[in-house]
Each structure stands twice: as structure tokens, then as C-alpha cells.
Scaffold this active site. Structure first.
Site, PDB file in Angstrom:
ATOM      1  N   CYS A 134       5.959   1.014   8.116  1.00 51.79           N
ATOM      2  CA  CYS A 134       5.794   0.875   9.562  1.00 51.79           C
ATOM      3  C   CYS A 134       7.164   0.640  10.206  1.00 51.79           C
ATOM      4  O   CYS A 134       8.151   0.369   9.515  1.00 51.79           O
ATOM      5  CB  CYS A 134       4.829  -0.266   9.883  1.00 51.79           C
ATOM      6  SG  CYS A 134       5.512  -1.923   9.649  1.00 51.79           S
ATOM      7  N   GLU A 168       6.331  -4.566   2.256  1.00 49.78           N
ATOM      8  CA  GLU A 168       7.794  -4.524   2.256  1.00 49.78           C
ATOM      9  C   GLU A 168       8.368  -5.884   2.649  1.00 49.78           C
ATOM     10  O   GLU A 168       9.330  -6.363   2.030  1.00 49.78           O
ATOM     11  CB  GLU A 168       8.309  -3.448   3.219  1.00 49.78           C
ATOM     12  CG  GLU A 168       7.858  -2.049   2.876  1.00 49.78           C
ATOM     13  CD  GLU A 168       6.528  -1.650   3.525  1.00 49.78           C
ATOM     14  OE1 GLU A 168       6.323  -0.440   3.718  1.00 49.78           O
ATOM     15  OE2 GLU A 168       5.688  -2.529   3.839  1.00 49.78           O
ATOM     16  N   GLU A 195      -3.365 -10.053   4.631  1.00 48.69           N
ATOM     17  CA  GLU A 195      -3.905 -10.104   5.984  1.00 48.69           C
ATOM     18  C   GLU A 195      -4.397 -11.505   6.306  1.00 48.69           C
ATOM     19  O   GLU A 195      -4.467 -12.375   5.444  1.00 48.69           O
ATOM     20  CB  GLU A 195      -5.045  -9.078   6.113  1.00 48.69           C
ATOM     21  CG  GLU A 195      -4.564  -7.664   5.879  1.00 48.69           C
ATOM     22  CD  GLU A 195      -5.665  -6.620   5.857  1.00 48.69           C
ATOM     23  OE1 GLU A 195      -5.315  -5.427   5.911  1.00 48.69           O
ATOM     24  OE2 GLU A 195      -6.858  -6.974   5.785  1.00 48.69           O
ATOM     25  N   CYS A 218       8.835  -2.746   9.378  1.00 52.93           N
ATOM     26  CA  CYS A 218       9.379  -2.820   8.017  1.00 52.93           C
ATOM     27  C   CYS A 218      10.636  -1.980   7.885  1.00 52.93           C
ATOM     28  O   CYS A 218      11.551  -2.343   7.142  1.00 52.93           O
ATOM     29  CB  CYS A 218       8.326  -2.403   6.999  1.00 52.93           C
ATOM     30  SG  CYS A 218       7.066  -3.692   6.787  1.00 52.93           S
ATOM     31  N   CYS A 277       3.302  -7.266   5.837  1.00 48.31           N
ATOM     32  CA  CYS A 277       3.335  -5.992   5.110  1.00 48.31           C
ATOM     33  C   CYS A 277       3.929  -6.194   3.718  1.00 48.31           C
ATOM     34  O   CYS A 277       4.646  -7.165   3.464  1.00 48.31           O
ATOM     35  CB  CYS A 277       4.182  -4.973   5.871  1.00 48.31           C
ATOM     36  SG  CYS A 277       3.499  -4.493   7.458  1.00 48.31           S
TER      37      CYS A 277
END
Length: 138
Positions: free
Chosen positions: A92, A61, A50, A95, A59
Site C-alpha cells: 500500500c 511490511e 487487524e 508501506c 500492515c
């Protein structure tokens, strides 16, 4: 579809958990790890990270895909993500599209929690009628 037992889904789970342990998620406190197996059998991992400027995070992935591409690989045959909590956590939407760039709709995507795989989907189930590289073929 690639047989998840070849190469072992347990191998992917262990790799994803190790990556999850390195997650940088001070804002969401939601660490995620991912492991992807390529056509050559190699496994690449990633963790979410983050940023104080929230939309700048990545993310797990996407992190794993970046490692895969950097190593010169281009074909994903199996994916596993792991997240804590009692609810099923899947990739998500962004991804799912990133995975579709390197994976066909029949590729298995395992959604795991701390105890192991909770459910397995195909990428096509997670992203039906997806836009992929073949749409750009002329």
C-alpha cells in the site's frame, strides 16, 4: 541493485509465507506476510494484524520494519510480500513510504502469490519521486 539470487528470493518467500500463516486478519480475511533483507543479510518478517477499531491495524511490511528497527538494523536491500488471491498485490502507499525510510529507490520489491513471485518492481517504480530522509538533510 542487490542481486535477488544472493541470499535467495526463495528464502524470502518461505519466510514471508511463514509470517503470513500467523496473520491476524479476522475482518478482511486477507492475510499478508512480508520479509525484508537488510544490508547485513539478516531477514526480518512481519504479518498484518487487524483491530476491531479498523484504522488501528498494521500492515505486514510495517510489522517487519518494526522487528528490523528493534533489532538495531536500518538498511533494507530487498523486500518480498505475499498475499493470496489471483490478483497482483503490491505494498500500500503507506508501506511504500515506510520502506523508503530505510531503502533506496533501486531496492527490489517482489510481489508474490501462493505460487511464488508474480512481479518484481524497484521501490522507485512503486513510489516515484519519493520524499526520503535526504530531503531533511541541511
Amino acid at each position: 541493485m542487490h542481486d535477488a539470487s544472493q541470499g535467495g528470493v526463495e528464502e524470502l518467500l518461505a519466510a514471508a509465507k511463514a509470517a503470513q500463516a500467523n496473520s491476524y486478519s479476522p475482518y478482511s480475511r486477507f492475510p499478508v506476510g512480508a520479509a525484508i533483507r537488510t544490508g547485513s543479510g539478516r531477514v526480518f518478517t512481519g504479518a498484518n494484524y487487524e483491530n476491531a477499531a479498523y484504522p488501528q491495524g498494521v500492515c505486514a511490511e510495517g510489522s517487519a520494519i518494526g522487528a528490523m528497527v528493534t533489532a538495531g538494523e536500518r538498511v533494507i536491500v530487498e523486500v518480498l510480500t505475499v498475499a493470496d488471491g489471483e490478483h497482483l498485490t503490491t505494498c500500500c502507499g503507506g508501506c511504500r513510504q515506510k520502506l523508503r525510510e530505510f531503502a533506496t529507490p533501486d531496492v527490489p520489491v517482489h510481489a508474490a502469490g501462493p505460487e511464488g513471485v508474480r512481479r518484481t518492481f524497484t521501490l522507485g517504480e512503486l513510489l516515484p519521486e519519493a520524499f526520503g530522509p535526504e530531503q531533511l538533510d541541511r
